[in-house]
Design a protein around this motif. Structure first.
Motif, PDB file in Angstrom:
ATOM      1  N   ALA A  75      -8.766  -4.710   8.971  1.00  0.00           N
ATOM      2  CA  ALA A  75      -7.789  -4.832   7.357  1.00  0.00           C
ATOM      3  C   ALA A  75      -8.663  -4.771   6.089  1.00  0.00           C
ATOM      4  O   ALA A  75      -9.453  -5.899   6.522  1.00  0.00           O
ATOM      5  CB  ALA A  75      -6.646  -5.573   7.301  1.00  0.00           C
ATOM      6  N   SER A 112      -3.182  -2.581   3.696  1.00  0.00           N
ATOM      7  CA  SER A 112      -2.166  -3.476   4.272  1.00  0.00           C
ATOM      8  C   SER A 112      -1.531  -3.538   3.053  1.00  0.00           C
ATOM      9  O   SER A 112      -0.582  -3.447   3.216  1.00  0.00           O
ATOM     10  CB  SER A 112      -2.449  -4.721   4.981  1.00  0.00           C
ATOM     11  OG  SER A 112      -3.391  -5.435   4.108  1.00  0.00           O
ATOM     12  N   LEU A 257      -0.727   1.358   8.413  1.00  0.00           N
ATOM     13  CA  LEU A 257      -1.511   0.712  10.156  1.00  0.00           C
ATOM     14  C   LEU A 257      -0.948   1.559  11.237  1.00  0.00           C
ATOM     15  O   LEU A 257      -2.441   1.725  11.640  1.00  0.00           O
ATOM     16  CB  LEU A 257      -0.731  -1.006  10.520  1.00  0.00           C
ATOM     17  CG  LEU A 257      -0.835  -1.759  11.687  1.00  0.00           C
ATOM     18  CD1 LEU A 257      -2.708  -1.829  11.942  1.00  0.00           C
ATOM     19  CD2 LEU A 257      -0.283  -2.915  11.957  1.00  0.00           C
TER      20      LEU A 257
END
Length: 283
Positions: A75, A112, A257
Motif C-alpha cells: 500500500a 489506497s 486494491l
C-alpha cells in the motif's frame, strides 16, 4: 452285517463321490470364467493407467517450462506515515532490498487513497504510492543507467544514502556477463542501434529501436566491443530462463486494491494469494 446293507452303503458312497466330483468341476469352471473376465477387465484398466501416467508426465513437463513467479503488493499509504522525506526514502529502500533478497518478480504498489489520475495530492506533491514507485524503479535500475533514465527530481534527493542492492543484473564495469541491461542511444540506424551497457564502449544491436529505451542485451562470450560484433536484444526474462539467474523486479502501479489482481501482466492465474492486515494475520 447283511449283504443288502453292504450294497446300500457302497451305492451311497458312490453317489457321494459323484456329487463331490461334479461340485469340483463346477468350481473349476467358475474360476476359469472369473479369471477370463478379470483379464478382460484388466486390459482397459491398464490402458487407462498408462494414459494417466502419460497425461501426468505432460503436465509435469509443462510445469517445468512455466517458471513460477512471485508478486507482492504494498500500500502506498505506508509512505504517508513517514515523518520526513529522508525517512520515506529509507523505508522505500528497505522494501526494495527485501524484494531483491527474496527474489520477487513484481512489486505492485496500490494507491489506497488516490486523489487524482496522475497520483498528485493537489499541491504538486506526489502521493505516497507514486513516490514509492519512483524509488523502487530507481533502485532496481543498474547504477550506470540511472542518469540516462531518471531526470532530476526532488524526491530523489536522499537516494544517495541508500546502499546498493547488488542484484545479479547490476554488473560492474570490469565484470563480464552473458547478459547486460542497457539503454538505447541516438545515432546512425543503418546497421542497427547503439546501446550503452555500462562498458568502456557502446555495443551495436541488430534491432532498430527508439532512443532512451531500457533493453536487455545478450552479450555472449565474445568480448569484442567493436561494431563488427553485433549483439541482440532479448526479453528481460531470458537471463532467468537460460541461466536461472534472478534479474530484478518489475514495478506496477495500481490505482486501487482490485487492480492488483485484475491488471497482472502474467497470463496464468495466481495459484495462491495471501492478504495480511496490520497485525500480520493472513487471509
Amino acid at each position: 452285517m447283511k449283504p443288502a446293507d453292504n450294497e446300500a452303503a457302497a451305492v451311497g458312497k458312490a453317489r457321494h463321490k459323484d456329487k463331490k466330483q461334479k461340485r469340483k468341476k463346477q468350481n473349476d469352471a467358475t474360476d476359469d470364467h472369473c479369471g477370463a473376465a478379470i483379464a478382460k477387465e484388466g486390459a482397459p484398466h491398464e490402458k487407462k493407467k498408462q494414459k494417466q501416467m502419460k497425461d501426468g508426465g505432460e503436465v509435469e513437463e509443462k510445469m517445468k517450462m512455466l517458471k513460477p513467479t512471485v508478486s507482492i503488493a504494498v500500500a502506498g499509504s505506508i509512505i504517508d506515515n513517514a515523518q520526513s522525506l529522508e525517512l520515506a526514502t529509507l523505508l522505500a529502500g528497505q522494501i526494495a532490498r527485501a524484494a531483491t533478497v527474496f527474489r520477487i518478480d513484481e512489486v505492485v504498489v496500490f494507491d489506497s487513497t488516490p486523489t487524482s489520475e496522475n497520483g498528485d495530492t493537489g499541491d504538486g506533491e506526489e502521493s505516497g504510492a507514486r513516490f514509492l514507485v519512483r524509488i523502487l524503479e530507481y533502485l532496481e535500475t543498474p547504477q550506470y543507467l540511472r542518469r540516462r533514465l531518471f531526470p532530476m527530481h526532488k524526491n530523489l534527493k536522499f537516494v544517495g544514502l541508500l546502499p546498493p542492492l547488488d542484484a545479479p543484473h547490476h554488473v560492474r564495469k570490469h565484470e563480464w556477463s552473458e547478459f547486460r541491461e542497457g539503454v538505447t542511444l541516438e545515432g546512425d540506424r543503418s546497421k542497427g542501434t547503439l546501446v550503452d551497457v555500462g562498458l568502456s564502449k557502446n555495443v551495436l544491436v541488430e534491432q532498430i529501436l527508439e532512443p532512451g529505451k531500457r533493453v536487455t542485451v545478450a552479450m555472449g562470450t565474445n568480448r569484442d566491443l567493436t561494431t563488427a560484433c553485433i549483439r541482440e536484444v532479448v526479453p528481460p526474462s531470458t537471463p532467468r530462463e537460460e541461466m536461472g539467474s534472478y534479474w530484478g523486479y518489475k514495478v506496477r502501479y495500481a490505482s486501487n486494491l482490485s487492480g492488483v489482481l485484475k491488471n497482472s501482466p502474467y497470463k496464468a492465474p495466481s495459484d495462491c494469494v495471501w492478504w495480511t492486515c496490520w497485525f500480520g494475520r493472513k487471509h
